[in-house]
Design a protein around this motif. Structure first.
Motif, mmCIF file in Angstrom:
data_model
loop_
_atom_site.group_PDB
_atom_site.id
_atom_site.type_symbol
_atom_site.label_atom_id
_atom_site.label_comp_id
_atom_site.label_asym_id
_atom_site.label_seq_id
_atom_site.Cartn_x
_atom_site.Cartn_y
_atom_site.Cartn_z
ATOM 1 N N LEU A 86 -12.432 -36.195 -3.078
ATOM 2 C CA LEU A 86 -12.745 -34.992 -2.299
ATOM 3 C C LEU A 86 -13.994 -34.292 -2.819
ATOM 4 N N ASN A 87 -14.184 -34.277 -4.145
ATOM 5 C CA ASN A 87 -15.381 -33.661 -4.724
ATOM 6 C C ASN A 87 -16.628 -34.498 -4.492
ATOM 7 N N SER A 88 -16.485 -35.794 -4.266
ATOM 8 C CA SER A 88 -17.633 -36.686 -4.149
ATOM 9 C C SER A 88 -18.036 -37.006 -2.712
ATOM 10 N N ILE A 89 -17.294 -36.530 -1.737
ATOM 11 C CA ILE A 89 -17.590 -36.864 -0.340
ATOM 12 C C ILE A 89 -18.992 -36.416 0.057
ATOM 13 N N SER A 90 -19.445 -35.271 -0.445
ATOM 14 C CA SER A 90 -20.773 -34.776 -0.065
ATOM 15 C C SER A 90 -21.884 -35.317 -0.961
ATOM 16 N N ASN A 91 -21.557 -36.215 -1.887
ATOM 17 C CA ASN A 91 -22.579 -36.799 -2.759
ATOM 18 C C ASN A 91 -23.371 -37.872 -2.020
ATOM 19 N N SER A 92 -24.567 -38.129 -2.518
ATOM 20 C CA SER A 92 -25.436 -39.137 -1.930
ATOM 21 C C SER A 92 -26.017 -39.992 -3.053
#
Length: 171
Positions: A86-92
């Protein structure tokens, strides 16, 4: 590329250019990262999702067999992986960031022995969504202190860091 400023990262180099930031991978670690992650983190998130499902299954199975301690352990590990997803979903993992689309760059300092220093770059991607790109700096075994100082100097000179105070000298 006369205006290029470069510093080492965990898996390669970061090139700060007047119009963009380019991250390149180098060496064994960079090659492994290219194979496992590529330019998209969805593959690794799917793997973490599969592992968390397996951990929840083992937690349930152990609970049915009366092994409460193991079921709690597996359940907590599965929940930790879901939290990480959930914390990494917006990572690229994009290797090129247009400087005009950068919203914020934060310096996160290392916790000695636990974490390494990193930059968190918030930027707008081509679809207009805000994404976060982590630029992990080298660890203590690979001259992390010196490389971190160099990276901070470059990012400060380029006026990219938004959370650094001028009196803050700890890395």
């Amino acid at each position: 590329m006369d205006n290029e400023k470069t510093f080492k990262t965990k898996t390669g180099f970061c090139h700060v250019l007047p119009d963009k930031i380019v991250l390149t991978r180098d060496g064994i670690t960079g090659n492994i990262t290219t194979v496992t992650v590529g330019d998209n983190i969805s593959r690794i998130l799917i793997i973490y999702g599969g592992l968390s499902i397996g951990l929840f299954y083992f937690a349930f199975d152990n609970y049915r067999n009366g092994q409460i301690v193991q079921s709690i352990l597996f359940g907590l590990l599965g929940a930790y992986l879901v939290y990480g997803i959930l914390n990494s979903i917006s990572n690229s993992a994009t290797p090129i960031i247009d400087r005009q689309k950068i919203k914020e760059v934060k310096l996160k300092k290392a916790i000695v022995g636990l974490t390494r220093s990193r930059f968190e770059v918030l930027f707008e991607n081509d679809q207009g969504k805000i994404k976060k790109r982590l630029i992990m700096l080298p660890g203590s075994l690979t001259n992390g202190q010196g490389e971190t100082e160099k990276a901070i100097k470059i990012m400060t000179e380029e006026k990219l860091i938004t959370n650094r105070k001028s009196s803050d000298n700890q890395f």
